[in-house]
Design an enzyme around this catalytic site. Structure first.
Site, PDB file in Angstrom:
ATOM      1  N   TYR A  43     -17.718 -11.176   3.560  1.00 43.65           N
ATOM      2  CA  TYR A  43     -18.391 -10.018   4.164  1.00 43.65           C
ATOM      3  C   TYR A  43     -18.451 -10.185   5.686  1.00 43.65           C
ATOM      4  O   TYR A  43     -17.991  -9.314   6.445  1.00 43.65           O
ATOM      5  CB  TYR A  43     -19.798  -9.864   3.569  1.00 43.65           C
ATOM      6  CG  TYR A  43     -20.657  -8.916   4.368  1.00 43.65           C
ATOM      7  CD1 TYR A  43     -20.292  -7.583   4.526  1.00 43.65           C
ATOM      8  CD2 TYR A  43     -21.825  -9.361   5.004  1.00 43.65           C
ATOM      9  CE1 TYR A  43     -21.063  -6.714   5.288  1.00 43.65           C
ATOM     10  CE2 TYR A  43     -22.600  -8.497   5.760  1.00 43.65           C
ATOM     11  CZ  TYR A  43     -22.214  -7.182   5.901  1.00 43.65           C
ATOM     12  OH  TYR A  43     -22.970  -6.331   6.667  1.00 43.65           O
ATOM     13  N   ASP A  58     -12.532   9.118   0.622  1.00 43.39           N
ATOM     14  CA  ASP A  58     -12.454   7.673   0.766  1.00 43.39           C
ATOM     15  C   ASP A  58     -11.617   7.359   2.006  1.00 43.39           C
ATOM     16  O   ASP A  58     -10.573   7.977   2.224  1.00 43.39           O
ATOM     17  CB  ASP A  58     -11.798   7.073  -0.483  1.00 43.39           C
ATOM     18  CG  ASP A  58     -12.036   5.589  -0.567  1.00 43.39           C
ATOM     19  OD1 ASP A  58     -12.704   5.158  -1.528  1.00 43.39           O
ATOM     20  OD2 ASP A  58     -11.563   4.850   0.335  1.00 43.39           O
ATOM     21  N   LYS A  93     -16.273  -8.092   8.779  1.00 38.98           N
ATOM     22  CA  LYS A  93     -16.891  -7.399   9.921  1.00 38.98           C
ATOM     23  C   LYS A  93     -16.383  -7.989  11.243  1.00 38.98           C
ATOM     24  O   LYS A  93     -16.171  -7.260  12.207  1.00 38.98           O
ATOM     25  CB  LYS A  93     -18.414  -7.517   9.831  1.00 38.98           C
ATOM     26  CG  LYS A  93     -19.019  -6.699   8.698  1.00 38.98           C
ATOM     27  CD  LYS A  93     -19.044  -5.216   9.050  1.00 38.98           C
ATOM     28  CE  LYS A  93     -19.713  -4.375   7.998  1.00 38.98           C
ATOM     29  NZ  LYS A  93     -19.895  -2.969   8.395  1.00 38.98           N
ATOM     30  N   HIS A 143     -32.089  -6.581  -1.681  1.00 37.42           N
ATOM     31  CA  HIS A 143     -32.893  -6.812  -0.475  1.00 37.42           C
ATOM     32  C   HIS A 143     -34.363  -7.067  -0.794  1.00 37.42           C
ATOM     33  O   HIS A 143     -34.902  -6.556  -1.774  1.00 37.42           O
ATOM     34  CB  HIS A 143     -32.752  -5.624   0.484  1.00 37.42           C
ATOM     35  CG  HIS A 143     -31.361  -5.505   1.021  1.00 37.42           C
ATOM     36  ND1 HIS A 143     -30.485  -4.554   0.576  1.00 37.42           N
ATOM     37  CD2 HIS A 143     -30.696  -6.257   1.913  1.00 37.42           C
ATOM     38  CE1 HIS A 143     -29.324  -4.725   1.192  1.00 37.42           C
ATOM     39  NE2 HIS A 143     -29.420  -5.747   2.007  1.00 37.42           N
ATOM     40  N   TYR A 189     -36.462 -16.859  -3.088  1.00 35.77           N
ATOM     41  CA  TYR A 189     -35.289 -17.731  -3.126  1.00 35.77           C
ATOM     42  C   TYR A 189     -35.450 -18.908  -2.156  1.00 35.77           C
ATOM     43  O   TYR A 189     -35.009 -18.859  -1.014  1.00 35.77           O
ATOM     44  CB  TYR A 189     -34.028 -16.953  -2.773  1.00 35.77           C
ATOM     45  CG  TYR A 189     -33.730 -15.800  -3.701  1.00 35.77           C
ATOM     46  CD1 TYR A 189     -33.931 -15.909  -5.080  1.00 35.77           C
ATOM     47  CD2 TYR A 189     -33.226 -14.602  -3.210  1.00 35.77           C
ATOM     48  CE1 TYR A 189     -33.651 -14.854  -5.927  1.00 35.77           C
ATOM     49  CE2 TYR A 189     -32.939 -13.547  -4.054  1.00 35.77           C
ATOM     50  CZ  TYR A 189     -33.151 -13.676  -5.409  1.00 35.77           C
ATOM     51  OH  TYR A 189     -32.878 -12.627  -6.241  1.00 35.77           O
ATOM     52  N   TYR A 210     -27.901   4.083   3.246  1.00 37.22           N
ATOM     53  CA  TYR A 210     -29.264   3.853   3.749  1.00 37.22           C
ATOM     54  C   TYR A 210     -29.341   4.024   5.279  1.00 37.22           C
ATOM     55  O   TYR A 210     -30.048   4.900   5.787  1.00 37.22           O
ATOM     56  CB  TYR A 210     -29.720   2.460   3.307  1.00 37.22           C
ATOM     57  CG  TYR A 210     -30.960   1.941   3.979  1.00 37.22           C
ATOM     58  CD1 TYR A 210     -32.089   2.752   4.130  1.00 37.22           C
ATOM     59  CD2 TYR A 210     -31.014   0.634   4.455  1.00 37.22           C
ATOM     60  CE1 TYR A 210     -33.234   2.257   4.745  1.00 37.22           C
ATOM     61  CE2 TYR A 210     -32.148   0.135   5.061  1.00 37.22           C
ATOM     62  CZ  TYR A 210     -33.255   0.951   5.216  1.00 37.22           C
ATOM     63  OH  TYR A 210     -34.375   0.469   5.827  1.00 37.22           O
ATOM     64  N   ILE A 211     -28.600   3.213   6.004  1.00 38.51           N
ATOM     65  CA  ILE A 211     -28.729   3.259   7.468  1.00 38.51           C
ATOM     66  C   ILE A 211     -28.079   4.532   8.013  1.00 38.51           C
ATOM     67  O   ILE A 211     -28.631   5.216   8.877  1.00 38.51           O
ATOM     68  CB  ILE A 211     -28.125   1.978   8.096  1.00 38.51           C
ATOM     69  CG1 ILE A 211     -28.863   0.747   7.546  1.00 38.51           C
ATOM     70  CG2 ILE A 211     -28.202   2.034   9.615  1.00 38.51           C
ATOM     71  CD1 ILE A 211     -28.284  -0.597   7.975  1.00 38.51           C
ATOM     72  N   GLY A 224     -25.893 -19.630   0.715  1.00 39.67           N
ATOM     73  CA  GLY A 224     -25.448 -18.913   1.913  1.00 39.67           C
ATOM     74  C   GLY A 224     -26.563 -18.368   2.781  1.00 39.67           C
ATOM     75  O   GLY A 224     -26.280 -17.680   3.764  1.00 39.67           O
ATOM     76  N   ASP A 248     -18.118  10.349   3.256  1.00 40.44           N
ATOM     77  CA  ASP A 248     -18.640   9.292   2.376  1.00 40.44           C
ATOM     78  C   ASP A 248     -17.992   9.460   1.002  1.00 40.44           C
ATOM     79  O   ASP A 248     -17.804  10.589   0.531  1.00 40.44           O
ATOM     80  CB  ASP A 248     -20.172   9.443   2.253  1.00 40.44           C
ATOM     81  CG  ASP A 248     -20.854   8.185   1.751  1.00 40.44           C
ATOM     82  OD1 ASP A 248     -21.701   7.640   2.489  1.00 40.44           O
ATOM     83  OD2 ASP A 248     -20.565   7.740   0.618  1.00 40.44           O
TER      84      ASP A 248
END
Ligand code: UDP
Length: 324
Positions: free
Chosen positions: A142, A52, A146, A188, A207, A12-13, A279, A32
């Site tokens: 996650y 990969d 990062k 999302h 949520y 996406y980004i 979370g 990719d």
């Protein structure tokens, strides 16, 4: 800084950053593995290598062909919930495979590394808006993966002189005319709301409605994907190696997003109130003074309306996403 090697350029980004760079005359190579990305999301003007990051031989071949001046690293797994059940996947793909990429950047004398980081590296902040001086205490693998890669970049800068910019995104949203958001598992908010408007889902779930916010739902800082892309291009040309939080500095609640989607689409959107998602911090808003001052970044889209309008246009024109 002319030739840019983009990992995750089918996502996406990444896909929209690739498009914006090509529009500005850069030469772009996309790398990719297409597990999350889509072949149709790779701009036809880019050179595409399917591979990969775990495979150093394939990666070395791609670097040898592309001979990049700079690397933009978007490729990653990015689902918080999944990282809580399968941390191995996150540490292998986001950290171990990323090491192959920085090693290759050093081997090929790359001058600049731009990294997709996240506000999830901060965990639950005790101050808002979030600036770069806050402590980073991620609350899921996650965010931890990062943060680990941020540390790796700091050390490669010191030891190998690989200069870098790490951009800590808040909530990327919206679309360009050609490329948009199509995740195989959509978690999302905005695309899920728009799927209801398209008649592809019966309702959207909210949520949590008991957060300490004015309407009880979570507040996020949604940043237009085109503004995010401009930040990446600016990052290519700075002399600094540094970390930047990037959002608009404004906040929109879940209910406000749904209301905006109703207005933009002119359709009824059924929403069902559910318990909190584990979370989720109540409010995440970026302090972006540093990136504005040091990189000269200036977002064009300051509120949620044009973000949703661009996303809606893309979804109407691509009702089945990339169709794969
Ligand atoms: N959210 C929601 N329903 C959905 C998806 C998300 O209420 O179907 C909420 C989520 O709890 C969060 C906000 O919307 O407060 C934005 O979530 P998203 O997954 O888009 O981004 P995140 O902030 O988790 O990166």
């Amino acid at each position: 800084m002319k030739k840019i090697f983009v990992t995750g350029g089918a996502g996406y980004i990444g896909s929209i950053c690739v498009e914006e760079m090509l529009n500005k005359g850069y030469e772009v190579a996309v790398f990719d593995n297409l597990t999350e990305g889509h072949a149709a999301a790779v701009d036809s003007r880019a050179v595409f290598f399917q591979g990969d990051l775990a495979d150093r031989t394939v990666l070395r071949h791609a670097f040898g062909e592309a001979k990049p001046d700079a690397v933009m690293h978007f490729a990653a797994n990015a689902l918080v919930g999944e990282s809580m059940t399968n941390p191995s996947k996150y540490f292998r793909n986001n950290v171990a495979s990323g090491i192959n990429l920085v090693d290759m950047a050093v081997e090929f004398g790359v001058k600049k590394f731009v990294f997709s980081s996240t506000c999830a590296t901060f965990g639950i902040p005790d101050r808002m808006p979030l600036d770069e001086s806050l402590p980073q205490n991620p609350i899921n693998p996650y965010g931890e993966s990062k943060l680990m890669f941020e540390s790796i970049l700091r050390w490669y800068r010191q030891i190998h002189d690989l200069s870098f910019v790490a951009l800590r995104y808040f909530n990327a949203a919206g679309a360009s005319a050609n490329f948009g958001e199509d995740h195989r598992i959509e978690t999302h908010l905005i695309p899920n709301v728009l799927k209801v408007a398209l008649g592809q889902k019966d309702h959207v779930e909210i949520y949590g409605t008991d957060y300490p916010t004015p309407d009880g739902t979570c507040i996020r800082d949604y940043i237009h994907i085109l503004d995010l892309a401009q930040a990446h291009i600016l990052a290519l040309h700075t002399g600094h190696s540094d970390f930047y939080n990037i959002g608009t500095g404004g906040g929109t609640s879940v209910r406000e997003v749904i209301e905006t989607c109703k207005k933009v689409t002119g359709r009824e959107i059924k929403a069902v109130e559910k318990p909190r998602r584990p979370g989720d911090p109540p409010r995440l808003i970026a302090a972006s003074e540093k990136i504005r001052a040091e990189l000269g970044w200036e977002p064009k889209f300051q509120n949620i309306l044009p973000i949703v309008e661009s996303a809606w246009e893309w979804h109407v024109n691509h009702p089945r996403g990339y169709g794969d």
